[in-house]
Structures are given as C-alpha cells and as structure tokens.
Design a protein around this motif. Structure first.
Motif, short mmCIF file in Angstrom:
data_model
loop_
_atom_site.label_atom_id
_atom_site.label_comp_id
_atom_site.label_asym_id
_atom_site.label_seq_id
_atom_site.Cartn_x
_atom_site.Cartn_y
_atom_site.Cartn_z
N ALA A 62 -1.73 4.30 -4.27
CA ALA A 62 -2.13 5.26 -3.24
C ALA A 62 -1.57 6.65 -3.48
N SER A 63 -0.36 6.74 -4.01
CA SER A 63 0.27 8.06 -4.17
C SER A 63 -0.41 8.89 -5.25
N GLY B 11 0.83 -1.20 0.00
CA GLY B 11 0.00 0.00 0.00
C GLY B 11 0.86 1.25 0.00
N ASP B 12 0.34 2.34 0.60
CA ASP B 12 1.11 3.57 0.62
C ASP B 12 2.42 3.35 1.38
N LYS C 162 -15.11 4.18 1.34
CA LYS C 162 -14.77 5.27 0.43
C LYS C 162 -15.92 6.26 0.30
N GLY D 29 -5.10 7.48 -4.34
CA GLY D 29 -5.51 6.91 -3.07
C GLY D 29 -6.40 7.83 -2.27
N THR E 294 -9.30 5.77 -11.37
CA THR E 294 -7.89 5.35 -11.35
C THR E 294 -7.11 5.89 -12.55
N GLU F 93 -5.81 9.31 0.47
CA GLU F 93 -5.12 10.48 0.99
C GLU F 93 -4.89 11.53 -0.09
N GLU G 227 2.81 2.92 -7.23
CA GLU G 227 1.97 2.86 -6.03
C GLU G 227 0.64 3.55 -6.31
N GLY H 7 -5.02 1.24 -0.55
CA GLY H 7 -5.42 2.62 -0.31
C GLY H 7 -6.26 3.29 -1.37
N SER H 8 -6.94 2.54 -2.20
CA SER H 8 -7.71 3.11 -3.31
C SER H 8 -8.86 3.99 -2.84
N ALA I 35 -8.57 -3.04 -4.52
CA ALA I 35 -8.46 -1.63 -4.90
C ALA I 35 -9.64 -1.19 -5.77
#
Length: 380
Positions: free
Chosen positions: A89-90, A46-47, A210, A93, A109, A95, A87, A133-134, A248
């Motif tokens: 998440a980056s 993940g992240d 989510k 994600g 995505t 965040e 990744e 972390g999707s 994800a």
C-alpha cells in the motif's frame, strides 16, 4: 489490573494505529496513574503494517520508488537482521494514486518490486509482503519486471506496465530475475481466498473498487488470462486457481508462481512479527480496536486476531471503535468482553472523526475507571 496492552489497528481516515494507541494510553493513565500501559499498535497486513512493525522496534528503511502510475515517491519498509517487511500500500496502493484518480488499466506494481529489490540488495533473505490496498490489477507483473523479469509481446518488445497491456504478452523471460530471489523466502500477508480468474477472481471482485468500468473489466480479465498463460509456460506451474492468488489485483499470483511465495493470514503474520505473545506476558487487560467493528471484522481483521491471541494467553480484551455493528454475542464469541465506541460519545460522524483523539482519551479514562469489572483474568 496493573498492566494494560493497547493494541489497536488504525481508524481509517482519522488516526494511525500509533495515534489511536497513544490517545487511549493517555486516557488510561489519566484515569489511573498507577497503570502500566504498553502501546503495541497492529495491522492486518494492509496499510499500516510497516508502521506497526517499526513501532515494535524494527528499523525503518526509506526507498525512492515509483507509485502505481509511475510517479516518483518514497516508501518505507521495516528491517531486522535478514528479514524485511514490505507494504504494498505504501508504494503502489490506492492512497498513492496522484490526486486519488484511479488508472485501472495502467496502474502497476512496479514500485513494489523496486522496494523488494532494495531489500534484497540490503541483505534480506526473508521478505514479508503486506498485500492490502492495491491500486492495480496487473497480476504482479510490474513487481516482477522491477526484479528483472521481462514480459514481451509477439515482436519481442517489452510490454508496458499495467494490467491492460498484458493482453499482448506472449512470453515471460525469467533469465534476468534478481539472483537473490533464489535464496530468499517470501511470505504474503493476505486474508482473501479469491483465485486470479473468473467470477470470484481479482478482476471481477476487486477491479471495480479501483475504478474499472464494465469495458475495463473485460479487458483486464483477458489480460489476466493471457498473463496466467505466459507465466505457466515460463514456470511450468499453474497457480491461477489457487486460493488467494487473486489478492492485491493478482499480485499474489505473480509472487507465488515466480517468487515461490507462501500466503499467510495478515493479522497472524503481523502479531508474529511484533512478537505479540511476548508483549502479552504479565498483561491484565488488552485494549484493541479499529474504525468500524462489523461483520467484515470477523474475517481476519486486526481486533479479532488480537482478541484470539489474548484469549489463548488468558488475558481479557475490550475493544474501541468509531462504531460497532456487532452484537454482544458476536463480540463475546470473538473473545471481546465489551466494545466502547466514539459514536456513543459523539453521534455526528464528521465531528467524531475530527475529534477522535479526544474521544479516545475519554474512553481510556472510562476503561481505567471500570477496571475492576474488565480487568480480571479469564473473564473473556
């Protein structure tokens, strides 16, 4: 004990894996200046996955891409030779959501696909995708759209990004898929076995996390069902029931069906990428950890994977965590001699988070001081 490998995951909401490792290393060396301490931060797919790989010597590559709701952002991937580690998440994600506001029907995505395209055009012919972390439930449609795939409605118009709009998808056109895909091996770092559809699928299990409401869940399940139908028509294969396809928000489904990706356990993939078994050579002790050691940790989380690898090499392991809900028996069954927690030093959670680095240094000093009881090979 002379050589200690410090291999923690992040303490989520507090410190990165590298920050955790550095704080522990400072404490260890302060407690015993004769120690040789090697920091090897890890992640479970993940992240933090790219950061862990870069810390092991891979080159970071910065890409301008788009976040889960289309806003311009920058994301990094790691490269070494013809291999790239990307990744999710980056780029797309949770965040990366602007202001942390979810968009369960519209999140996409697409930004992940932009990063993958950049890696392909940079010469990568093996791409590892960390899926944790999707922020979206779009079945990987956005990722594929960024790679040239067209998703069209009944009138032949491109379907807009996001999971919700896939309800009107009628056809998938693969003719413009990036040509390098055919020469590239894709691996998915993934630890869930959910299918795309149904009561244990991507929508039902993960979309509520989510921001999806009850109505959103109905819409997204319809959208994923239609998405699976049009992908099957385009590829001649049905991966919707495959274990892990729901990872994800179904990104794994799109990657498996169209990119030919294979799924692999997250922490095992990361340990392979950072050549962790080589790092273990000559080690007398491994210190691993994460923010919370609990029952979920036993199912594919980083500290357990680190402990398993260390046990295979005959190196004892201790763990450090913000808190631990695991019994001594559970820890020892996982190959961990002992767990040290920040909560033992600072019971107040907010203060513990704020002062995590200092608390970790104190624990590092404690581990160094008790090395005679935790540093004997084979004790794990």
């Amino acid at each position: 004990m002379k050589r200690v490998v410090v291999a923690p995951d992040k303490f989520k909401g507090s410190l990165t894996a590298a920050e955790v490792a550095n704080a522990l290393a400072d404490g260890l060396v302060t407690g015993d200046p004769t120690l040789e301490v090697l920091c090897a931060p890890v992640a479970d797919g993940g992240d933090g996955t790219v950061a862990a790989v870069v810390a092991s010597g891979w080159s970071p590559v910065l890409v301008n891409t788009t976040g889960p709701t289309g806003e311009p952002i920058s994301a990094s991937y790691a490269a070494r030779g013809s291999v790239a580690v990307v990744e999710l998440a980056s780029a797309v994600g949770l965040e990366a959501l602007p202001g942390g506001v979810p968009d369960p029907l519209g999140a996409s995505t697409f930004g992940l696909g932009t990063v993958i395209r950049h890696a392909l055009e940079g010469g990568a012919r093996e791409i590892v995708i960390g899926l944790g972390g999707s922020a979206s439930t779009d079945g990987g449609a956005g990722m594929l759209q960024a790679l040239g795939v067209r998703v069209v409605d009944a009138e032949g118009n491109d379907v807009t990004r996001g999971g919700g709009p896939l309800r009107v998808a009628r056809r998938v056109d693969l003719s413009r898929l990036h040509p390098a895909v055919a020469q590239t091996r894709f691996r998915l770092a993934c630890d869930v076995d959910n299918p795309l559809l149904g009561r244990s699928g991507a929508t039902a299990v993960y979309a509520p996390q989510k921001g999806a409401t009850a109505d959103d869940l109905v819409a997204l399940e319809e959208a994923m069902t239609q998405w699976a139908r049009v992908v099957r028509a385009a590829t001649g294969r049905d991966d919707s029931d495959r274990a892990g396809a729901g990872a994800a928000g179904g990104t794994a489904f799109g990657a498996i069906s169209v990119l030919g990706a294979q799924t692999q356990p997250g922490i095992e993939t990361v340990l392979d990428l950072v050549d962790f078994r080589r790092v273990l050579a000559g080690a007398d002790l491994v210190v691993t950890g994460e923010g919370s050691l609990d029952a979920q940790s036993l199912h594919g989380k980083a500290p357990i994977g680190v402990a398993a690898a260390a046990r295979q090499s005959g190196v004892p392991v201790v763990a450090v965590a913000g808190r631990s809900a695991l019994s001594d028996i559970q820890l020892r069954d996982a190959g961990i001699i002992r767990a040290y927690t920040l909560a033992e030093l600072e019971p107040d959670l907010d203060r513990s988070i704020a002062n995590a680095a200092d608390l970790l240094r104190r624990i590092g000093r404690t581990i160094a001081a008790t090395r005679s009881t935790v540093g004997r090979r084979g004790e794990s």
